[in-house]
Design a protein around this motif. Structure first.
Motif, short mmCIF file in Angstrom:
data_model
loop_
_atom_site.label_atom_id
_atom_site.label_comp_id
_atom_site.label_asym_id
_atom_site.label_seq_id
_atom_site.Cartn_x
_atom_site.Cartn_y
_atom_site.Cartn_z
N GLU A 56 0.48 -11.11 33.05
CA GLU A 56 1.16 -9.91 32.57
C GLU A 56 2.65 -9.96 32.91
O GLU A 56 3.49 -9.52 32.12
CB GLU A 56 0.51 -8.68 33.19
CG GLU A 56 1.01 -7.35 32.65
CD GLU A 56 0.21 -6.18 33.19
OE1 GLU A 56 0.56 -5.03 32.83
OE2 GLU A 56 -0.74 -6.40 33.96
N THR A 69 -1.71 -9.44 27.99
CA THR A 69 -1.10 -8.13 28.13
C THR A 69 -1.53 -7.46 29.43
O THR A 69 -0.97 -6.44 29.81
CB THR A 69 -1.46 -7.23 26.94
OG1 THR A 69 -2.88 -7.08 26.86
CG2 THR A 69 -0.96 -7.85 25.64
N SER A 70 -2.54 -8.04 30.09
CA SER A 70 -2.99 -7.57 31.40
C SER A 70 -3.76 -8.70 32.07
O SER A 70 -4.47 -9.46 31.40
CB SER A 70 -3.87 -6.33 31.26
OG SER A 70 -4.27 -5.84 32.54
#
Length: 260
Positions: A56, A69-70
């Protein structure tokens, strides 16, 4: 005076020239056939040195077809790995209790996705208490974090489910809608490699058909517009993990023949 080549020599040279031109044209046409509208296929065997690929905080890696994204994407032993999942921040370095891996390419429409997948364990953290949906899920037609198909292949509650996320709602700005197809009694085979496949196809009648298979357990759904219009056309693909330590390998993403 330089001797001029005979007619047979001229014919040979002409044939050679035409052959060379044919080869050049073949190469050029092969390159042209992969137009900007046709996404390149993905084949990732995660071969390379151990270590962090993307996270991330470092979402871009040269040569990798993925972003996160994470959470964190690692390579270990020529396999993809979430690392040991934790809540991130003060809770740990990976943040992979919420793992979101997405293709950089967003042009996949009718597509087949296959991979080897292993769930080594389920966890819970202060940030992520245990939920029935904890496990591994594939993304298809990812248009945004609010608009996508989610195919759950390994869940804490032993179900396989296909859902669609539409904009607007309490799930990170969206709402998940069950597409009416559930397989029960398929507990996660912890620590064992599985063969997983998923596909999505537009149909001529305007609907979208989504299928998934996990070692012979199969789930299929037809999106006729529940929640929002069927998600037709192109999007990204990806892998989502919730409170799960995942390993994965031999990911293949290939454009598929449309339904006629």
């Amino acid at each position: 005076m330089v001797a001029q080549p005979s007619c047979p020599e001229l014919r040979v040279r002409s044939l050679r020239l035409r052959s060379m031109c044919a080869v050049v044209l073949t190469v050029v046409c092969a390159s042209c056939s992969a137009s900007a509208d046709t996404p390149a296929a993905i084949w990732d065997s995660f071969t390379g040195p151990d270590g962090l690929i993307v996270s991330e905080d470092h979402p871009v890696a040269d040569g990798s077809p993925w972003t996160t994204t994470s959470g964190s994407l690692f390579r270990q032993g020529d396999e993809g790995w979430t690392g040991r999942p934790d809540g991130g921040g003060a809770d740990g370095p990976t943040g992979s209790a919420v793992f979101r891996m997405l293709s950089n390419e967003r042009g996949f429409a009718d597509v087949d996705v296959t991979m080897r997948l292993r769930v080594d364990g389920l966890v819970e953290t202060d940030r992520t208490p245990a939920q029935d949906f904890d496990g591994a899920h594939l993304w298809l037609r990812y248009e945004s974090e609010w608009q996508l198909y989610a195919v759950s292949v390994d869940r804490r509650d032993g179900e396989m489910v296909i859902k669609k996320k539409c904009p607007g709602g309490v799930s990170n700005g969206g709402t998940y809608f069950d597409l009416g197809s559930v397989v029960t009694g398929v507990a996660i085979p912890l620590g064992r490699w599985q063969h997983v496949a998923a596909s999505v196809r537009d149909r001529p009648d305007g609907t979208v058909v989504i299928t998934a298979d996990r070692d012979g357990a199969r789930v299929e759904a037809v999106d006729q517009g529940v929640g929002c219009a069927p998600l037709r056309g192109a999007g990204g693909v990806g892998l989502r993990g919730d409170n799960a330590e995942l390993r994965f390998d031999d990911i293949a993403v290939e454009s598929a023949t449309p339904v006629t």
